[in-house]
Design a protein around this motif. Structure first.
Motif, PDB file in Angstrom:
ATOM      1  N   ASP A 148       0.833  -1.204   0.000  1.00 37.18           N
ATOM      2  CA  ASP A 148       0.000   0.000   0.000  1.00 37.18           C
ATOM      3  C   ASP A 148       0.866   1.252   0.000  1.00 37.18           C
ATOM      4  O   ASP A 148       0.511   2.276  -0.552  1.00 37.18           O
ATOM      5  CB  ASP A 148      -0.878   0.065   1.264  1.00 37.18           C
TER       6      ASP A 148
ATOM      7  N   GLY B 180     -15.716   4.152  -0.381  1.00 35.17           N
ATOM      8  CA  GLY B 180     -14.996   4.600   0.808  1.00 35.17           C
ATOM      9  C   GLY B 180     -15.714   4.291   2.107  1.00 35.17           C
ATOM     10  O   GLY B 180     -15.245   4.660   3.179  1.00 35.17           O
TER      11      GLY B 180
ATOM     12  N   THR C 193     -14.621  -2.931   1.071  1.00 36.68           N
ATOM     13  CA  THR C 193     -13.448  -3.721   0.670  1.00 36.68           C
ATOM     14  C   THR C 193     -12.592  -4.040   1.879  1.00 36.68           C
ATOM     15  O   THR C 193     -12.099  -5.159   2.041  1.00 36.68           O
ATOM     16  CB  THR C 193     -12.613  -2.926  -0.358  1.00 36.68           C
ATOM     17  N   THR C 194     -12.424  -3.046   2.738  1.00 39.43           N
ATOM     18  CA  THR C 194     -11.615  -3.267   3.938  1.00 39.43           C
ATOM     19  C   THR C 194     -12.210  -4.405   4.764  1.00 39.43           C
ATOM     20  O   THR C 194     -11.482  -5.270   5.255  1.00 39.43           O
ATOM     21  CB  THR C 194     -11.564  -1.969   4.775  1.00 39.43           C
TER      22      THR C 194
HETATM   23  P1  ADP Z   1     -15.137   0.765  -0.224  1.00 39.64           P
HETATM   24  O1  ADP Z   1     -14.738  -0.613  -0.607  1.00 39.64           O
HETATM   25  O2  ADP Z   1     -16.453   0.799   0.471  1.00 39.64           O
HETATM   26  O3  ADP Z   1     -15.108   1.729  -1.380  1.00 39.64           O
HETATM   27  P2  ADP Z   1     -12.672   0.879   1.222  1.00 39.64           P
HETATM   28  O4  ADP Z   1     -12.719  -0.245   2.191  1.00 39.64           O
HETATM   29  O5  ADP Z   1     -11.892   0.661  -0.027  1.00 39.64           O
HETATM   30  O6  ADP Z   1     -14.140   1.328   0.858  1.00 39.64           O
HETATM   31  O7  ADP Z   1     -12.090   2.164   1.930  1.00 39.64           O
HETATM   32  C1  ADP Z   1     -12.491   2.589   3.209  1.00 39.64           C
HETATM   33  C2  ADP Z   1     -11.599   3.730   3.663  1.00 39.64           C
HETATM   34  O8  ADP Z   1     -10.293   3.280   3.889  1.00 39.64           O
HETATM   35  C3  ADP Z   1     -11.505   4.858   2.654  1.00 39.64           C
HETATM   36  O9  ADP Z   1     -11.517   6.059   3.363  1.00 39.64           O
HETATM   37  C4  ADP Z   1     -10.167   4.654   2.009  1.00 39.64           C
HETATM   38  O10 ADP Z   1      -9.603   5.873   1.630  1.00 39.64           O
HETATM   39  C5  ADP Z   1      -9.371   4.019   3.128  1.00 39.64           C
HETATM   40  N1  ADP Z   1      -8.377   3.048   2.587  1.00 39.64           N
HETATM   41  C6  ADP Z   1      -8.637   2.018   1.747  1.00 39.64           C
HETATM   42  N2  ADP Z   1      -7.521   1.318   1.494  1.00 39.64           N
HETATM   43  C7  ADP Z   1      -6.524   1.919   2.198  1.00 39.64           C
HETATM   44  C8  ADP Z   1      -5.125   1.663   2.357  1.00 39.64           C
HETATM   45  N3  ADP Z   1      -4.535   0.625   1.761  1.00 39.64           N
HETATM   46  N4  ADP Z   1      -4.408   2.470   3.145  1.00 39.64           N
HETATM   47  C9  ADP Z   1      -5.001   3.524   3.776  1.00 39.64           C
HETATM   48  N5  ADP Z   1      -6.304   3.815   3.670  1.00 39.64           N
HETATM   49  C10 ADP Z   1      -7.071   3.036   2.899  1.00 39.64           C
END
Ligand code: ADP
Length: 605
Positions: A128, A391, A395-396
């Motif tokens: 990342d 966001g 995904t997280t």
């Molecule tokens: P979604 O899948 O609902 O679009 P994500 O899980 O991708 O959301 O993202 C949730 C939050 O975590 C967002 O604010 C994003 O900017 C942040 N984020 C996602 N991936 C990373 C990462 N690898 N490092 C730091 N922040 C992240």
């Protein structure tokens, strides 16, 4: 040979070469090849001694035979001596070259393998924060600088020191005064070299950093070529590249200017030294303190003393690049690997797929909470849909399941056991992921489908998986069928086709838990029907998490979690959620309205 490279890899741990003293670190990198290295250096010593002896023989020839007419040793013997010494000089120099090339190539090959292996084991969090272009730069350009360091600079450093000692001793034996005169500039050369070493070290570090910036720009541009073209951003990209490239030019220029100032300075000092030496030698000869033969021998040998010093200066400066690259490579190695085996609970069969989240929270390193107080449960085989704006944390959340990241708060259990008690390798056999934009390798379709299955599979199994994924007919329409290459050298698959290949791959892997990024929205209706039926086949008997973009595809889900800002703001099933005031109903209304309008437009109303 596969076996030998395996054994090199297994017995070698580059982390042992981590050291704050970069020279010590580089020496440790040579583990296993130090003997060869020493032999290479010693061979150079033999070769250098032969050259020095040539001048001694010359002195004997001039003084004893040419001037004193002493024919005690015949001319043929002298000639044989010269030839023998020349052969020794050339032969050992060849042996040294061979040994040093062999060991430096082996050391860097091992280094490259280790780096690649290490990168394969670094956690997601590392990637990342690291630009791919920068990693590529360190694995190629910096490794190559290290190869040059080992093959040229390190060996030559040993060589010039020994050469200097041998030749200085030889001159000292000719005449101690001459020896003293021959080295008066050494301190000057050393001071100048060290000064430039520091400057060039910094300049090279800056240069390599900029090279990494440039390759990141290039790599991102190539990966995102579709976005660039779609947004017609070529002029912006070109000017960005030009800006980075200009900066690289400036840093490169600085580096070369420094080099081009250093060499003339050191050459002038050395030439001055030789002149002084020759002048004093001539004086001593005129005053009969030394013989003419000694003077002739000295004239040759003083160059052999000065050149090592001149080269040492050059080496000290060149070595700075090796030290910079050592630091850059070690920055990768210093990152701890993510263990695939850490977990004390390893079932000998598949999991059933009951999952529970209790007050789970997560933050990326040093960041705010992107998941907060997430709690829900699901039974084996159920479908859980995640809906929410970009966001919101969908995904997280699913990335916690294969332990790509570890939850920072709360508990996650799988079949009643804490998730982090399962080894990652095992978990990743149990969790299958079909991404929105699946990545296919530039290999055959068959290889892509069988990727990561971890066992031999029959053609029949591959075809069955492809049939269930509604992609078999497409594959058979290609001239080479399953042997067709994907990507640059073969066929270009559409997004929907790629996705179905990925579904076939996941079917074959047969995981108990499935993560789907629902992306049927971007494909046409026919493909959508194919993908839908492929997905339906895939979801049978598996606990499935769907990251949903459209309500239509999740109406049947057993549990819908509506997310916003890292929280679950609504939960339930389609009909229940429609009754509630909230995001779900809003999204539903918007989507139905858009679709109605679309239908009307198509119907020409
Ligand atoms: P979604 O899948 O609902 O679009 P994500 O899980 O991708 O959301 O993202 C949730 C939050 O975590 C967002 O604010 C994003 O900017 C942040 N984020 C996602 N991936 C990373 C990462 N690898 N490092 C730091 N922040 C992240």
């Amino acid at each position: 040979m596969a076996v030998s490279s395996q054994s090199i890899q297994q017995n070698y741990d580059l982390r042992k070469a981590i050291s704050t003293n970069r020279l010590i670190g580089l020496w440790r990198m040579l583990t296993g090849y130090r003997l060869k290295y020493t032999a290479a250096t010693l061979s150079l010593v033999v070769s250098a001694s032969a050259r020095m002896l040539t001048f001694q023989l010359l002195r004997y020839f001039v003084d004893n035979i040419f001037i004193a007419q002493d024919h005690h040793i015949g001319l043929p013997m002298i000639a044989a001596g010269f030839i023998g010494l020349a052969l020794m000089d050339g032969g050992f120099s060849f042996i040294s070259g061979r040994l040093s090339a062999q060991s430096s190539e082996s050391v860097t090959r091992r280094l490259r393998n280790y780096l690649f292996d290490h990168i394969q084991h670094l956690p997601f969090a590392y990637h990342d924060q690291t630009a791919t272009g920068d990693l590529i730069e360190r694995c190629t350009s910096d490794v190559d600088t290290l190869r040059r360091f080992f093959s040229d600079q390190a060996i030559n450093a040993g060589r010039v020191i020994i050469l200097f000692i041998i030749n200085f001793t030889a001159i000292y034996q000719l005449n101690p005064k001459l020896a003293g005169i021959s080295i008066i500039v050494i301190p000057v050369i050393l001071v100048v070299s060290i000064l430039f070493f520091n400057k060039i070290f910094k300049a090279y570090e800056a240069y390599q950093e900029q090279e990494a910036v440039l390759s990141t720009t290039l790599q991102e541009n190539l990966s995102g070529v579709r976005v660039v073209k779609a947004f017609a951003r070529q002029p912006y990209e070109i000017s960005k590249f030009d800006k980075d490239n200009w900066e690289k030019y400036l840093r490169g220029k600085k580096l070369y200017v420094l080099n081009s100032i250093f060499w003339p300075i050191s050459d002038t000092i050395c030439s001055f030294q030789i002149l002084v030496g020759l002048y004093f030698g001539a004086m001593l000869t005129i005053n009969h303190e030394i013989t003419i033969g000694t003077y002739i021998a000295y004239a040759g040998m003083v160059i052999l003393v000065i050149f090592p010093i001149r080269n040492l200066g050059r080496l000290i400066v060149d070595m700075s690049t090796g030290l910079v690259s050592y630091g850059r490579v070690m920055e990768i190695i210093k990152n701890p690997r993510e263990s695939l085996e850490d977990g004390d609970y390893l079932p000998d069969k598949d999991v059933v797929g009951a999952i529970s989240f209790k007050n789970v929270g997560f933050e990326y390193e040093g960041d705010h909470k992107v998941l907060d107080d997430i709690s829900f449960e699901c039974q084996p085989g159920q479908v859980i849909a995640l809906l929410g704006s970009t966001g919101s944390g969908k995904t997280t959340l699913v990335n916690l399941l294969p332990r790509f990241y570890e939850a920072t708060h709360g508990r996650i259990t799988l079949d009643g056991i804490e998730l982090n008690r399962y080894p990652r390798r095992y978990l990743r056999t149990q969790v299958g992921i079909v991404e929105q934009e699946p990545f296919l390798f530039s290999r055959s379709i068959r290889e892509n489908i069988t990727y990561g299955v971890g066992r031999e599979v029959t053609d029949e199994e591959v075809e069955n998986a492809a049939r269930a994924a509604s992609i078999h007919a497409v594959i058979m329409s290609f001239p080479n069928g399953y042997g067709t290459l994907v990507g640059e050298r073969g066929v270009t698959l559409s997004g929907g086709q790629k996705q179905r290949v990925a579904i076939a791959r996941t079917l074959l892997k047969n995981p108990r838990i499935l993560i789907l990024d629902d992306s049927t929205s971007s494909v046409d209706t026919e493909t959508e029907a194919d993908i839908r039926s492929a997905l339906d086949n895939l979801m049978i008997d598996r606990t499935t998490f769907i990251i949903a973009h459209r309500i239509q595809s999740i109406m049947q889900a057993d549990l819908i979690l509506v997310m916003d800002g890292g929280h679950i703001v609504q939960r339930g099933q389609h009909n229940g959620l429609l009754q509630e005031e909230g995001i779900y109903r809003q999204i539903f209304n918007i989507q139905t309205r858009i679709e109605d309008e679309l239908q009307k437009e198509i119907a020409g109303v």
